[in-house]
Write a protein that holds these residues in place. Structure first.
Motif, PDB file in Angstrom:
ATOM      1  N   ASP A 176      -1.382 -11.402  -4.159  1.00 40.21           N
ATOM      2  CA  ASP A 176      -0.723 -10.148  -4.506  1.00 40.21           C
ATOM      3  C   ASP A 176      -1.776  -9.197  -5.053  1.00 40.21           C
ATOM      4  O   ASP A 176      -2.968  -9.372  -4.779  1.00 40.21           O
ATOM      5  CB  ASP A 176       0.440 -10.381  -5.479  1.00 40.21           C
ATOM      6  N   SER A 177      -1.385  -8.188  -5.824  1.00 39.49           N
ATOM      7  CA  SER A 177      -2.344  -7.192  -6.308  1.00 39.49           C
ATOM      8  C   SER A 177      -3.423  -7.792  -7.205  1.00 39.49           C
ATOM      9  O   SER A 177      -4.495  -7.209  -7.344  1.00 39.49           O
ATOM     10  CB  SER A 177      -1.617  -6.069  -7.049  1.00 39.49           C
ATOM     11  N   ARG A 178      -3.185  -8.949  -7.774  1.00 44.76           N
ATOM     12  CA  ARG A 178      -4.244  -9.620  -8.542  1.00 44.76           C
ATOM     13  C   ARG A 178      -5.403  -9.994  -7.636  1.00 44.76           C
ATOM     14  O   ARG A 178      -6.529 -10.099  -8.082  1.00 44.76           O
ATOM     15  CB  ARG A 178      -3.697 -10.862  -9.249  1.00 44.76           C
ATOM     16  N   GLU A 179      -5.125 -10.171  -6.354  1.00 45.72           N
ATOM     17  CA  GLU A 179      -6.146 -10.520  -5.375  1.00 45.72           C
ATOM     18  C   GLU A 179      -6.647  -9.293  -4.608  1.00 45.72           C
ATOM     19  O   GLU A 179      -7.834  -9.125  -4.403  1.00 45.72           O
ATOM     20  CB  GLU A 179      -5.579 -11.538  -4.385  1.00 45.72           C
ATOM     21  N   PHE A 180      -5.722  -8.409  -4.168  1.00 43.88           N
ATOM     22  CA  PHE A 180      -6.125  -7.316  -3.288  1.00 43.88           C
ATOM     23  C   PHE A 180      -5.966  -5.924  -3.885  1.00 43.88           C
ATOM     24  O   PHE A 180      -6.237  -4.937  -3.221  1.00 43.88           O
ATOM     25  CB  PHE A 180      -5.425  -7.387  -1.933  1.00 43.88           C
ATOM     26  N   GLY A 181      -5.567  -5.810  -5.138  1.00 42.49           N
ATOM     27  CA  GLY A 181      -5.490  -4.508  -5.793  1.00 42.49           C
ATOM     28  C   GLY A 181      -4.249  -3.708  -5.420  1.00 42.49           C
ATOM     29  O   GLY A 181      -3.263  -4.247  -4.938  1.00 42.49           O
ATOM     30  N   VAL A 182      -4.328  -2.412  -5.651  1.00 42.21           N
ATOM     31  CA  VAL A 182      -3.211  -1.498  -5.398  1.00 42.21           C
ATOM     32  C   VAL A 182      -2.962  -1.386  -3.895  1.00 42.21           C
ATOM     33  O   VAL A 182      -3.892  -1.298  -3.103  1.00 42.21           O
ATOM     34  CB  VAL A 182      -3.517  -0.106  -5.998  1.00 42.21           C
ATOM     35  N   VAL A 183      -1.689  -1.380  -3.523  1.00 39.26           N
ATOM     36  CA  VAL A 183      -1.292  -1.263  -2.117  1.00 39.26           C
ATOM     37  C   VAL A 183      -0.935   0.197  -1.833  1.00 39.26           C
ATOM     38  O   VAL A 183      -0.040   0.749  -2.481  1.00 39.26           O
ATOM     39  CB  VAL A 183      -0.066  -2.161  -1.822  1.00 39.26           C
ATOM     40  N   PRO A 184      -1.624   0.837  -0.895  1.00 38.29           N
ATOM     41  CA  PRO A 184      -1.310   2.232  -0.568  1.00 38.29           C
ATOM     42  C   PRO A 184       0.139   2.387  -0.095  1.00 38.29           C
ATOM     43  O   PRO A 184       0.695   1.499   0.563  1.00 38.29           O
ATOM     44  CB  PRO A 184      -2.276   2.562   0.568  1.00 38.29           C
ATOM     45  N   ASP A 185       0.730   3.526  -0.420  1.00 38.61           N
ATOM     46  CA  ASP A 185       2.120   3.808  -0.036  1.00 38.61           C
ATOM     47  C   ASP A 185       2.370   3.584   1.456  1.00 38.61           C
ATOM     48  O   ASP A 185       3.431   3.114   1.846  1.00 38.61           O
ATOM     49  CB  ASP A 185       2.501   5.249  -0.382  1.00 38.61           C
ATOM     50  N   GLY A 186       1.407   3.916   2.291  1.00 38.14           N
ATOM     51  CA  GLY A 186       1.565   3.801   3.731  1.00 38.14           C
ATOM     52  C   GLY A 186       1.740   2.378   4.233  1.00 38.14           C
ATOM     53  O   GLY A 186       2.175   2.173   5.363  1.00 38.14           O
ATOM     54  N   LEU A 187       1.414   1.386   3.412  1.00 37.63           N
ATOM     55  CA  LEU A 187       1.570  -0.009   3.824  1.00 37.63           C
ATOM     56  C   LEU A 187       2.930  -0.598   3.435  1.00 37.63           C
ATOM     57  O   LEU A 187       3.281  -1.688   3.864  1.00 37.63           O
ATOM     58  CB  LEU A 187       0.443  -0.875   3.251  1.00 37.63           C
ATOM     59  N   VAL A 188       3.691   0.136   2.611  1.00 39.18           N
ATOM     60  CA  VAL A 188       5.027  -0.333   2.239  1.00 39.18           C
ATOM     61  C   VAL A 188       5.966   0.001   3.394  1.00 39.18           C
ATOM     62  O   VAL A 188       6.133   1.153   3.768  1.00 39.18           O
ATOM     63  CB  VAL A 188       5.512   0.307   0.920  1.00 39.18           C
ATOM     64  N   VAL A 189       6.590  -1.034   3.970  1.00 37.79           N
ATOM     65  CA  VAL A 189       7.416  -0.875   5.167  1.00 37.79           C
ATOM     66  C   VAL A 189       8.879  -0.622   4.818  1.00 37.79           C
ATOM     67  O   VAL A 189       9.523   0.238   5.406  1.00 37.79           O
ATOM     68  CB  VAL A 189       7.294  -2.137   6.058  1.00 37.79           C
ATOM     69  N   ALA A 190       9.420  -1.393   3.866  1.00 36.85           N
ATOM     70  CA  ALA A 190      10.849  -1.298   3.560  1.00 36.85           C
ATOM     71  C   ALA A 190      11.133  -1.865   2.176  1.00 36.85           C
ATOM     72  O   ALA A 190      10.319  -2.595   1.609  1.00 36.85           O
ATOM     73  CB  ALA A 190      11.670  -2.047   4.605  1.00 36.85           C
ATOM     74  N   ARG A 191      12.313  -1.532   1.669  1.00 37.43           N
ATOM     75  CA  ARG A 191      12.803  -2.084   0.400  1.00 37.43           C
ATOM     76  C   ARG A 191      13.885  -3.097   0.723  1.00 37.43           C
ATOM     77  O   ARG A 191      14.769  -2.838   1.536  1.00 37.43           O
ATOM     78  CB  ARG A 191      13.366  -0.962  -0.475  1.00 37.43           C
ATOM     79  N   ALA A 192      13.810  -4.269   0.100  1.00 35.63           N
ATOM     80  CA  ALA A 192      14.841  -5.288   0.302  1.00 35.63           C
ATOM     81  C   ALA A 192      16.054  -4.942  -0.548  1.00 35.63           C
ATOM     82  O   ALA A 192      15.926  -4.625  -1.731  1.00 35.63           O
ATOM     83  CB  ALA A 192      14.306  -6.668  -0.063  1.00 35.63           C
ATOM     84  N   VAL A 193      17.233  -4.995   0.051  1.00 37.77           N
ATOM     85  CA  VAL A 193      18.474  -4.625  -0.621  1.00 37.77           C
ATOM     86  C   VAL A 193      19.287  -5.856  -1.005  1.00 37.77           C
ATOM     87  O   VAL A 193      19.806  -5.945  -2.114  1.00 37.77           O
ATOM     88  CB  VAL A 193      19.318  -3.699   0.282  1.00 37.77           C
TER      89      VAL A 193
END
Length: 125
Positions: A73-90
């Protein structure tokens, strides 16, 4: 709003999500801290992963898994750019567990569950 389904394959979101769980996804929805999101892995864009969005940081999201034993997770790869977020789980859709007597009533009740903020887990590490 576009909807879709995704399946969980690894244990990084235990205990919230188990391998085999299905997620109802909302594409284009606003992401808020505490949401479970499906995103492209920052180092391997053809791989989709499921994480919890913890906080905004410099044009992206700090994301973590609910399972502290898995650090992919971000502890390994840092901040995730907004463009890589595909969807929100509902919603989480879980197959009911079957015991020797058939389907347990308790598992039927928890088979469909909205994904909510888990406040005790929301700490950027």
């Amino acid at each position: 709003m576009r909807l879709g389904l995704a399946e969980v394959y690894n244990p990084s979101m235990l205990p919230t999500l188990r391998p085999g769980d299905q997620l109802l996804l909302s594409y284009g929805s606003r992401v808020r801290p505490g949401d479970v999101v499906v995103m492209r892995h920052p180092f391997q864009h053809d791989l989709l992963i499921v994480k919890r969005a913890v906080e905004r940081r410099g044009g992206g999201w700090w994301v973590v898994g609910d399972n502290p034993e898995v650090t992919n997770d971000s502890r390994e790869f840092g901040v995730v750019p907004d463009g890589l977020v595909v969807a929100r789980a509902v919603l989480r859709l879980r197959s009911p567990r079957r015991g020797p007597q058939g389907v347990a009533v308790g598992s039927l009740v928890s088979a469909v569950r909205p994904l909510r903020v888990r406040s005790r887990r929301l700490r950027a590490r």
